[in-house]
Design an enzyme around this catalytic site. Structure first.
Site, PDB file in Angstrom:
ATOM      1  N   LYS A 113      -0.440   2.466  -8.589  1.00  0.00           N
ATOM      2  CA  LYS A 113      -0.256   1.064  -8.225  1.00  0.00           C
ATOM      3  C   LYS A 113      -0.819   0.137  -9.308  1.00  0.00           C
ATOM      4  O   LYS A 113      -0.248  -0.904  -9.608  1.00  0.00           O
ATOM      5  CB  LYS A 113      -0.926   0.773  -6.872  1.00  0.00           C
ATOM      6  CG  LYS A 113      -0.344   1.570  -5.704  1.00  0.00           C
ATOM      7  CD  LYS A 113       1.129   1.390  -5.611  1.00  0.00           C
ATOM      8  CE  LYS A 113       1.806   1.702  -4.286  1.00  0.00           C
ATOM      9  NZ  LYS A 113       1.518   2.885  -3.558  1.00  0.00           N
TER      10      LYS A 113
ATOM     11  N   SER B  99       3.547   0.247   2.322  1.00  0.00           N
ATOM     12  CA  SER B  99       2.932   1.560   2.444  1.00  0.00           C
ATOM     13  C   SER B  99       2.930   1.993   3.904  1.00  0.00           C
ATOM     14  O   SER B  99       2.732   1.172   4.805  1.00  0.00           O
ATOM     15  CB  SER B  99       1.484   1.488   1.960  1.00  0.00           C
ATOM     16  OG  SER B  99       1.458   1.000   0.640  1.00  0.00           O
TER      17      SER B  99
ATOM     18  N   ASP C 214       8.121   6.036  -4.342  1.00  0.00           N
ATOM     19  CA  ASP C 214       7.114   4.968  -4.292  1.00  0.00           C
ATOM     20  C   ASP C 214       7.333   3.850  -5.315  1.00  0.00           C
ATOM     21  O   ASP C 214       7.158   2.692  -4.999  1.00  0.00           O
ATOM     22  CB  ASP C 214       5.720   5.576  -4.493  1.00  0.00           C
ATOM     23  CG  ASP C 214       4.590   4.648  -4.049  1.00  0.00           C
ATOM     24  OD1 ASP C 214       4.759   3.947  -3.043  1.00  0.00           O
ATOM     25  OD2 ASP C 214       3.549   4.627  -4.731  1.00  0.00           O
TER      26      ASP C 214
ATOM     27  N   ARG D 127      -6.613   1.985   0.274  1.00  0.00           N
ATOM     28  CA  ARG D 127      -6.767   0.939  -0.721  1.00  0.00           C
ATOM     29  C   ARG D 127      -7.626  -0.186  -0.159  1.00  0.00           C
ATOM     30  O   ARG D 127      -7.629  -0.450   1.029  1.00  0.00           O
ATOM     31  CB  ARG D 127      -5.406   0.361  -1.123  1.00  0.00           C
ATOM     32  CG  ARG D 127      -4.709   1.173  -2.212  1.00  0.00           C
ATOM     33  CD  ARG D 127      -3.399   0.553  -2.623  1.00  0.00           C
ATOM     34  NE  ARG D 127      -2.435   0.610  -1.544  1.00  0.00           N
ATOM     35  CZ  ARG D 127      -2.098  -0.419  -0.785  1.00  0.00           C
ATOM     36  NH1 ARG D 127      -2.625  -1.615  -0.993  1.00  0.00           N
ATOM     37  NH2 ARG D 127      -1.224  -0.274   0.187  1.00  0.00           N
TER      38      ARG D 127
ATOM     39  N   CYS E  75       5.331   3.059   5.851  1.00  0.00           N
ATOM     40  CA  CYS E  75       6.479   2.659   6.687  1.00  0.00           C
ATOM     41  C   CYS E  75       7.640   3.642   6.530  1.00  0.00           C
ATOM     42  O   CYS E  75       8.791   3.302   6.814  1.00  0.00           O
ATOM     43  CB  CYS E  75       6.954   1.261   6.336  1.00  0.00           C
ATOM     44  SG  CYS E  75       5.815  -0.031   6.847  1.00  0.00           S
TER      45      CYS E  75
ATOM     46  N   HIS F 202       7.998  -1.574  -5.815  1.00  0.00           N
ATOM     47  CA  HIS F 202       7.450  -0.608  -4.855  1.00  0.00           C
ATOM     48  C   HIS F 202       8.623  -0.036  -4.054  1.00  0.00           C
ATOM     49  O   HIS F 202       8.842  -0.421  -2.913  1.00  0.00           O
ATOM     50  CB  HIS F 202       6.470  -1.371  -3.948  1.00  0.00           C
ATOM     51  CG  HIS F 202       5.608  -0.512  -3.088  1.00  0.00           C
ATOM     52  ND1 HIS F 202       5.079  -0.947  -1.888  1.00  0.00           N
ATOM     53  CD2 HIS F 202       5.177   0.757  -3.233  1.00  0.00           C
ATOM     54  CE1 HIS F 202       4.349   0.001  -1.352  1.00  0.00           C
ATOM     55  NE2 HIS F 202       4.396   1.057  -2.144  1.00  0.00           N
TER      56      HIS F 202
ATOM     57  N   ARG G 248      -3.616  12.019   3.328  1.00  0.00           N
ATOM     58  CA  ARG G 248      -2.532  12.066   2.333  1.00  0.00           C
ATOM     59  C   ARG G 248      -2.349  13.452   1.746  1.00  0.00           C
ATOM     60  O   ARG G 248      -3.298  14.228   1.655  1.00  0.00           O
ATOM     61  CB  ARG G 248      -2.880  11.104   1.178  1.00  0.00           C
ATOM     62  CG  ARG G 248      -2.952   9.640   1.574  1.00  0.00           C
ATOM     63  CD  ARG G 248      -1.650   8.958   1.347  1.00  0.00           C
ATOM     64  NE  ARG G 248      -1.567   7.625   1.925  1.00  0.00           N
ATOM     65  CZ  ARG G 248      -0.554   6.780   1.686  1.00  0.00           C
ATOM     66  NH1 ARG G 248       0.428   7.150   0.872  1.00  0.00           N
ATOM     67  NH2 ARG G 248      -0.515   5.607   2.267  1.00  0.00           N
TER      68      ARG G 248
ATOM     69  N   TYR H 259     -10.018   7.054  -3.974  1.00  0.00           N
ATOM     70  CA  TYR H 259      -8.759   7.034  -3.211  1.00  0.00           C
ATOM     71  C   TYR H 259      -7.566   6.724  -4.127  1.00  0.00           C
ATOM     72  O   TYR H 259      -7.640   5.808  -4.975  1.00  0.00           O
ATOM     73  CB  TYR H 259      -8.829   5.994  -2.084  1.00  0.00           C
ATOM     74  CG  TYR H 259      -7.489   5.864  -1.404  1.00  0.00           C
ATOM     75  CD1 TYR H 259      -7.046   6.858  -0.520  1.00  0.00           C
ATOM     76  CD2 TYR H 259      -6.616   4.812  -1.691  1.00  0.00           C
ATOM     77  CE1 TYR H 259      -5.794   6.776   0.066  1.00  0.00           C
ATOM     78  CE2 TYR H 259      -5.362   4.733  -1.109  1.00  0.00           C
ATOM     79  CZ  TYR H 259      -4.956   5.715  -0.236  1.00  0.00           C
ATOM     80  OH  TYR H 259      -3.717   5.647   0.333  1.00  0.00           O
TER      81      TYR H 259
HETATM   82  O1  SAT Z   1      -1.633   2.843  -2.858  1.00  0.00           O
HETATM   83  S1  SAT Z   1      -1.390   4.271  -2.713  1.00  0.00           S
HETATM   84  O2  SAT Z   1      -0.479   4.699  -3.732  1.00  0.00           O
HETATM   85  O3  SAT Z   1      -2.622   4.999  -2.777  1.00  0.00           O
HETATM   86  C1  SAT Z   1      -0.664   4.579  -1.215  1.00  0.00           C
HETATM   87  C2  SAT Z   1      -0.013   3.382  -0.700  1.00  0.00           C
HETATM   88  O4  SAT Z   1      -0.691   2.615  -0.010  1.00  0.00           O
HETATM   89  O5  SAT Z   1       1.193   3.163  -0.972  1.00  0.00           O
HETATM   90 MN    MN Z   2       3.251   2.926  -1.920  1.00  0.00          MN
END
Ligand code: SAT
Ligand code: MN
Length: 597
Positions: free
Chosen positions: A217, A259, A284, A73, A261, A237, A381, A208
């Site tokens: 997101k 993200s 997520d 990102r 973690c 999140h 990923r 991405y």
């Molecule tokens: O933002 S993404 O969903 O691409 C992955 C992340 O950073 O959590």
């Molecule tokens: Mn995330």
């Protein structure tokens, strides 16, 4: 008569000028065709969009290599464009210091310029999809346009996509719009623009995940958080898990971590405690509403997992390894890992077994482990269906969501922050969330190394001023007659030699067990200035070596370190000025006095 969706698609096609428009029906047959196109026709940087992996070992799995500049990102190119309205003070204030802001008309004219003819020579895929179960009162119908088959396939894995969504939208104007083009992957012409009032995301220059899968997101957090503020709910999140106890009881817990973690590992945790089992609802994003019984209910609006590849193994996340190799949902994608050119298997740092031979790295160059470079990109990923997961909860598709008993808010902190702390009450718990920080990871490019405050792991995703967001959290908890308990966790604390003090991964079930024991009032807790911590004897530690001395280190609160922590928190919260709720400052002052600072 054209429907509103048809009209909108036509207008965007006039601007972007694709050769062809392809209305996706979401079928498996269509996914096969798109993969074929990605193998044979579409290319990025002269590399085919998809390469088939070894189907004997990785059935239905395909490899994708991104443009080398397009691996994470890009928060500095992400804008939330609230309008200047007399009723709302300025748009910039509405977006807050936590967002980049551009005046909506200015943003649109910039995007119009960049998008003019951007799909020439390409196909425009029209992707109708739903965030949330179609039957859920909380679900939202959306349409994304894209000029990239990788993005189209990824959306099919991550969302409930299909032509029935077009029928569901019918003649309504009420659908979320996403216009996406990879442009020419030029980072100087890359923008991810959000127009919250118009339910519109407009993104150019990146393929991405977080920049290009606009239901994720962009809509489900940035725009949905704004809708949540208006409508009285939360878009967060967060992982959603059900934890089954030996007596069969199920307790649902939410967990917010930045993200990279370990959210996905937590969501699919393989318990090391007999009789305990973790069931996955989401890894997520959680949309949280207050149910008729005054409890929080959470749904996962997605149906896929987009997780970090390096470090994933049978040891750290066996359920993910099984999901990736499952011969089930078509297809699974692996992006920017290394590749064994002999066997056509993906490889990454941390994978089980010896380092594979004949590897090319994530950019396609021959790779040798002695060079000291990473073979897989640190933010490589996988994109895999949640239905592949052996730990999928029976309640996953429940349109009402699952009732939540606890919220964990955490970060990656090698120092200072204890393993687990419980908030004294809702207000204090919200304060804990506002002060949470995390060491930066590879999930976003261009961030300074070190700790950054990341309240509720939402700093890059809250679509409006975080001061207002904190107030909204306080309000929602007060509105619920039975809100969850709030905890903060840190699996990453190290000793003076830099060794992790806590084993993490499957052993985190021991902390989840303590949380459940607290929720059900089975154990007491020890009061500290920063919150409640477990008594050593209440932690289930059989089978691991965690001495009282290590426990003391894991839970140590060092006043000198906390002086710096307090300074840093104060600086961060001060940014929000008058929008900062006074209750949070009251908690801050209380913490300071308890620490004698
Ligand atoms: O933002 S993404 O969903 O691409 C992955 C992340 O950073 O959590
Ligand atoms: Mn995330």
């Amino acid at each position: 008569m054209a429907t509103p969706v048809e009209k909108w698609v036509e207008e965007q096609a006039k601007l972007t000028k694709p050769d062809k428009i392809w209305w996706c029906d979401g079928s498996e047959e269509e996914a096969h065709k798109l993969i074929e196109i990605g193998i044979k026709e579409e290319k990025i940087n002269n590399v085919p969009i998809f390469q088939e992996l070894n189907q004997k070992i990785w059935p239905k799995a395909y490899y994708h290599r991104s443009h080398p500049t397009d691996v994470a990102r890009t928060e500095h190119l992400t804008y939330v464009c609230h309008p200047d309205l007399p009723s709302r003070q300025t748009g910039k204030d509405t977006a807050g210091p936590n967002n980049n802001w551009m005046e909506p008309n200015e943003a649109k004219s910039l995007m119009t310029k960049l998008s003019d003819g951007c799909m020439k020579g390409r196909t425009m895929y029209v992707l109708p999809y739903m965030m949330g179960n179609t039957d859920s009162p909380y679900a939202k119908a959306c349409v994304q346009l894209t000029d990239n088959s990788y993005v189209a396939i990824s959306m099919r894995i991550m969302t409930r996509m299909g032509k029935h969504i077009i029928e569901k939208i019918g003649n309504s104007e009420n659908f979320v719009k996403g216009l996406h083009s990879c442009g020419d992957f030029d980072p100087n012409k890359r923008f991810i623009m959000h127009f919250p009032d118009e339910h519109l995301v407009w993104s150019i220059g990146s393929g991405y995940g977080g920049n290009a899968l606009l239901g994720k997101k962009c809509f489900s957090l940035r725009i949905a958080s704004w809708l949540g503020l208006k409508e009285g709910w939360l878009a967060e999140h967060m992982v959603i898990i059900g934890i089954q106890c030996p007596n069969g009881d199920m307790t649902y817990v939410l967990a917010a971590f930045p993200s990279a973690c370990g959210k996905t590992n937590l969501a699919m945790l393989e318990s090391t405690l007999p009789g305990y089992k973790v069931w996955t609802v989401g890894d997520d994003i959680a949309w949280i509403n207050i149910g008729p019984d005054g409890r929080f209910y959470a749904i996962n609006p997605e149906i896929g997992l987009f997780g970090v590849v390096p470090g994933t193994s049978m040891k750290t996340n066996p359920n993910m390894m099984k999901s990736l190799k499952a011969d089930n949902f078509y297809p699974t994608l692996i992006t920017n890992s290394a590749l064994n050119t002999d066997t056509k298997e993906p490889w990454w740092e941390g994978l089980d077994g010896p380092v594979a031979k004949n590897l090319i790295d994530w950019q396609g160059n021959p790779w040798d482990s002695s060079e000291g470079t990473k073979a897989a990109h640190p933010n490589s990923r996988f994109t895999v269906s949640i239905y592949n997961s052996p730990t999928l909860s029976n309640e996953f598709d429940n349109p009402k969501g699952v009732p939540i008993s606890a919220i964990i808010i955490g970060g990656r902190r090698t120092q200072r922050i204890p393993l687990i702390v419980e908030g004294f009450n809702w207000e204090h718990g919200v304060f804990i969330g506002t002060r949470t920080g995390s060491e930066t990871t590879a999930a976003a490019t261009g961030l300074k190394a070190g700790v950054r405050r990341d309240p509720m792991a939402m700093l890059p995703f809250c679509g409006y001023n975080m001061g207002d967001y904190f107030q909204h959290w306080l309000n929602i908890g007060r509105k619920a007659s039975n809100p969850p308990k709030i905890f903060t966790a840190n699996w990453f604390r190290v000793d003076e030699n830099g060794n992790f003090l806590w084993p993490g991964f499957g052993e985190n079930i021991r902390i989840l067990k303590w949380i459940i024991d607290r929720v059900h009032n089975n154990v007491s807790a020890k009061e500290t200035p920063i919150g409640l911590i477990p008594n050593y004897e209440d932690l289930e530690l059989s089978g691991i070596n965690l001495t009282k001395e290590m426990y003391d280190k894991l839970f140590a609160i060092n006043i000198n370190e906390w002086k710096q922590e307090i300074d840093d928190i104060e600086k961060f919260l001060n940014q929000f000025g008058a929008r900062m709720p006074k209750e949070i400052w009251a908690e801050f002052k209380d913490l300071k006095s308890k620490l004698y600072i």
